[in-house]
Design a protein around this motif. Structure first.
Motif, mmCIF file in Angstrom:
data_model
loop_
_atom_site.group_PDB
_atom_site.id
_atom_site.type_symbol
_atom_site.label_atom_id
_atom_site.label_comp_id
_atom_site.label_asym_id
_atom_site.label_seq_id
_atom_site.Cartn_x
_atom_site.Cartn_y
_atom_site.Cartn_z
ATOM 1 N N GLY A 26 41.107 47.809 47.652
ATOM 2 C CA GLY A 26 42.085 46.718 47.514
ATOM 3 C C GLY A 26 43.478 47.257 47.235
ATOM 4 N N VAL A 27 43.575 48.282 46.378
ATOM 5 C CA VAL A 27 44.889 48.863 46.065
ATOM 6 C C VAL A 27 45.451 49.531 47.320
ATOM 7 C CG1 VAL A 27 46.103 50.640 44.719
ATOM 8 C CG2 VAL A 27 44.432 49.168 43.605
ATOM 9 N N ASP A 28 44.600 50.256 48.047
ATOM 10 C CA ASP A 28 45.058 50.909 49.273
ATOM 11 C C ASP A 28 45.602 49.877 50.266
ATOM 12 O OD1 ASP A 28 44.327 53.293 48.154
ATOM 13 O OD2 ASP A 28 42.440 53.480 49.261
ATOM 14 N N LYS A 29 44.887 48.746 50.363
ATOM 15 C CA LYS A 29 45.328 47.672 51.273
ATOM 16 C C LYS A 29 46.672 47.117 50.842
ATOM 17 C CE LYS A 29 41.334 45.346 53.247
ATOM 18 N NZ LYS A 29 40.358 44.361 52.780
ATOM 19 N N ARG A 30 46.805 46.894 49.525
ATOM 20 C CA ARG A 30 48.083 46.345 49.025
ATOM 21 C C ARG A 30 49.227 47.303 49.309
ATOM 22 N NH1 ARG A 30 49.567 42.320 47.243
ATOM 23 N NH2 ARG A 30 51.420 43.244 46.330
ATOM 24 N N MET A 31 48.948 48.600 49.122
ATOM 25 C CA MET A 31 49.995 49.585 49.364
ATOM 26 C C MET A 31 50.375 49.595 50.850
ATOM 27 S SD MET A 31 50.797 50.724 46.390
ATOM 28 C CE MET A 31 50.385 49.111 45.753
ATOM 29 N N ALA A 32 49.420 49.162 51.685
ATOM 30 C CA ALA A 32 49.710 49.083 53.123
ATOM 31 C C ALA A 32 50.321 47.728 53.484
ATOM 32 C CB ALA A 32 48.428 49.320 53.908
ATOM 33 N N GLY A 33 50.565 46.891 52.458
ATOM 34 C CA GLY A 33 51.299 45.643 52.683
ATOM 35 C C GLY A 33 50.450 44.399 52.917
ATOM 36 N N MET A 47 48.278 36.214 37.134
ATOM 37 C CA MET A 47 47.991 36.255 38.568
ATOM 38 C C MET A 47 46.533 36.607 38.850
ATOM 39 S SD MET A 47 51.507 38.096 39.675
ATOM 40 C CE MET A 47 51.466 39.206 38.299
ATOM 41 N N VAL A 48 46.122 36.256 40.054
ATOM 42 C CA VAL A 48 44.781 36.605 40.517
ATOM 43 C C VAL A 48 44.918 37.008 41.984
ATOM 44 C CG1 VAL A 48 44.256 34.171 41.046
ATOM 45 C CG2 VAL A 48 42.392 35.789 40.717
ATOM 46 N N THR A 49 44.094 37.937 42.425
ATOM 47 C CA THR A 49 44.144 38.341 43.830
ATOM 48 C C THR A 49 42.776 38.100 44.454
ATOM 49 O OG1 THR A 49 43.343 40.584 43.484
ATOM 50 C CG2 THR A 49 45.714 40.232 43.197
ATOM 51 N N GLU A 50 42.741 38.208 45.782
ATOM 52 C CA GLU A 50 41.439 38.030 46.453
ATOM 53 C C GLU A 50 40.466 39.132 46.031
ATOM 54 O OE1 GLU A 50 42.946 37.856 50.396
ATOM 55 O OE2 GLU A 50 43.505 39.969 50.432
ATOM 56 N N THR A 51 40.997 40.295 45.636
ATOM 57 C CA THR A 51 40.093 41.369 45.184
ATOM 58 C C THR A 51 39.442 41.008 43.852
ATOM 59 O OG1 THR A 51 41.511 42.945 46.325
ATOM 60 C CG2 THR A 51 39.900 43.872 44.806
ATOM 61 N N ASP A 98 40.767 44.367 35.177
ATOM 62 C CA ASP A 98 41.635 44.261 34.009
ATOM 63 C C ASP A 98 42.864 45.093 34.343
ATOM 64 O OD1 ASP A 98 42.209 43.205 31.459
ATOM 65 O OD2 ASP A 98 41.999 45.221 30.635
ATOM 66 N N GLY A 99 44.024 44.414 34.315
ATOM 67 C CA GLY A 99 45.240 45.066 34.802
ATOM 68 C C GLY A 99 45.574 44.540 36.193
ATOM 69 N N THR A 100 45.423 43.225 36.388
ATOM 70 C CA THR A 100 45.721 42.635 37.706
ATOM 71 C C THR A 100 47.186 42.852 38.090
ATOM 72 O OG1 THR A 100 43.982 41.010 37.405
ATOM 73 C CG2 THR A 100 45.644 40.473 39.049
ATOM 74 N N THR A 101 48.081 42.756 37.105
ATOM 75 C CA THR A 101 49.507 42.981 37.413
ATOM 76 C C THR A 101 49.708 44.408 37.911
ATOM 77 O OG1 THR A 101 50.021 41.397 35.679
ATOM 78 C CG2 THR A 101 51.842 42.769 36.455
ATOM 79 N N ASN A 102 49.027 45.354 37.297
ATOM 80 C CA ASN A 102 49.101 46.751 37.759
ATOM 81 C C ASN A 102 48.546 46.883 39.166
ATOM 82 O OD1 ASN A 102 50.086 47.449 35.261
ATOM 83 N ND2 ASN A 102 48.145 48.252 34.490
ATOM 84 N N PHE A 103 47.415 46.206 39.409
ATOM 85 C CA PHE A 103 46.791 46.227 40.742
ATOM 86 C C PHE A 103 47.827 45.793 41.788
ATOM 87 C CE2 PHE A 103 44.794 43.934 44.208
ATOM 88 C CZ PHE A 103 43.760 44.770 44.595
ATOM 89 N N ILE A 104 48.551 44.736 41.466
ATOM 90 C CA ILE A 104 49.525 44.187 42.409
ATOM 91 C C ILE A 104 50.653 45.186 42.690
ATOM 92 C CG2 ILE A 104 51.341 42.389 42.564
ATOM 93 C CD1 ILE A 104 49.134 40.548 41.184
ATOM 94 N N GLY A 222 48.996 48.079 30.307
ATOM 95 C CA GLY A 222 48.870 46.911 31.169
ATOM 96 C C GLY A 222 47.427 46.466 31.337
ATOM 97 N N SER A 223 46.530 47.104 30.596
ATOM 98 C CA SER A 223 45.122 46.691 30.590
ATOM 99 C C SER A 223 44.631 46.795 29.149
ATOM 100 C CB SER A 223 44.299 47.614 31.500
ATOM 101 O OG SER A 223 42.945 47.662 31.076
ATOM 102 N N ALA A 224 44.237 45.653 28.598
ATOM 103 C CA ALA A 224 43.744 45.656 27.211
ATOM 104 C C ALA A 224 42.529 46.582 27.095
ATOM 105 C CB ALA A 224 43.379 44.235 26.791
#
Ligand code: IPD
Length: 305
Positions: A26-33, A47-51, A98-104, A222-224
């Motif tokens: 999912g992170v790789d995909k986000r980095m690819a836009g 926030m929440v993502t599809e991942t 945990d750390g959805t903002t970081n994921f984004i 960014g992750s409890a």
């Protein structure tokens, strides 16, 4: 018994690794836009993502296939309106990311957190950060480990002095996603009291009873869950947050406790282990000396307005 806990622990480790691979992808995909982001509860900072949703669905399915009678509490299932009651039954408490903002943002502190409670007590915890390849795991009475081989904390508790004063501490906390002014002012005021000079504590006169304690500094991953793992490692001394949830801390409570640390109520003084549903947490690192941990906790509570 211990062998049942070992089975649950092995199951959780395996599951966390599979979920971690989905998160990494999912992170790789986000980095690819690609990949969408949705706001929860109409709050743009939550926030929440599809991942998040796909990982939670995957984990929930695997748990119900392996343990059909067990209960499940997950961040996204909860957000979708399922609010199960908490009972003595074995209950899996899961945060898919945990750390959805970081994921984004691609900031590399992102983890799946899988906790298990039995008789309402957290007994198994696994937290896996697939971006840094760090897996934290613990089961009741079996110790806490990094990548299954390195025992936590990273230092020898007998070799290190017990905690004496807040001014020697590295403190982890978070802004969190609850941006109500009541929560944010309390956090900012607490941070002021922690960071301000001991000599000149009243400089920000709007704060009543300002107490400068001049801690070493403040950190946030960014992750409890990962903050609590830093405390379990002993690379930070204290974690404090109000407003996060049981799925952010359930697994980490087991990891920190098994490493020799403690997790208490974040606002209400007392020496009982925290109720994971209370949404206010204070974690103190391993020291080999419970009295010194409680003493630091008492000092901390006196700093929170
Ligand atoms: C959040 C993270 C963050 C904390 C928030 C949590 P999420 O969890 O743990 O560090 O400050 O309170 O809600 O939303 O990324 O699963």
């Amino acid at each position: 018994s211990q062998s049942v806990l070992t089975e649950y622990l092995d199951f959780s480790i395996d599951l966390a690794k599979q979920a971690g691979a989905m998160i990494k992808e999912g992170v790789d995909k986000r980095m690819a836009g690609s990949g969408s982001i949705m706001a929860k509860y109409s709050n743009p900072s939550d926030m929440v993502t599809e991942t998040d949703q796909a990982v939670e669905a995957f984990v929930k399915e695997k748990i119900s296939a392996a343990y059909p009678s067990h209960k499940f509490i997950g961040e996204e299932t909860f957000a979708a309106g399922e609010k199960p009651s908490f009972t003595d039954e074995p209950t899996w408490i899961v945060d898919p990311i945990d750390g959805t903002t970081n994921f984004i943002h691609g900031y590399p502190f992102v983890a799946i957190s899988i906790g298990l409670t039995i008789n309402k007590v957290p007994v198994v915890g696994v937290i896996y950060n697939p971006l840094l390849n760090e897996l934290y795991s613990a089961a009741d009475g079996q110790g806490a480990f990094l990548n299954q081989t390195t025992k936590l904390p990273l230092f020898d508790t007998n070799a290190i002095a017990p905690l004496k004063d807040l001014s020697e501490c590295l403190v982890m906390t978070e802004m969190g996603s609850d941006r109500s002014s009541a929560v944010i002012s309390r956090k900012i005021d607490a941070i002021h009291n922690l960071v301000a000079s001991k000599e000149d504590p009243g400089v920000r006169s709007v704060i009543q009873n300002a107490v400068g304690t001049q801690v070493h500094s403040i950190r946030s991953t960014g992750s409890a869950a990962l903050n609590l793992c830093c405390v379990a490692k002993g690379v930070a001394d204290i974690f404090w947050e109000i407003g996060c949830w049981e799925w952010d801390v359930c697994a980490a409570v087991v990891i920190l406790r098994e490493a020799g640390g403690i997790v208490l109520d974040g606002l209400v003084p007392g020496d009982k282990e925290v109720n994971i549903f209370c949404r206010r947490y204070l974690g103190i690192r391993p020291t080999g000396d419970r009295e010194s941990q409680l003493n630091i906790a008492r000092k901390f509570w006196s700093v929170v307005p």
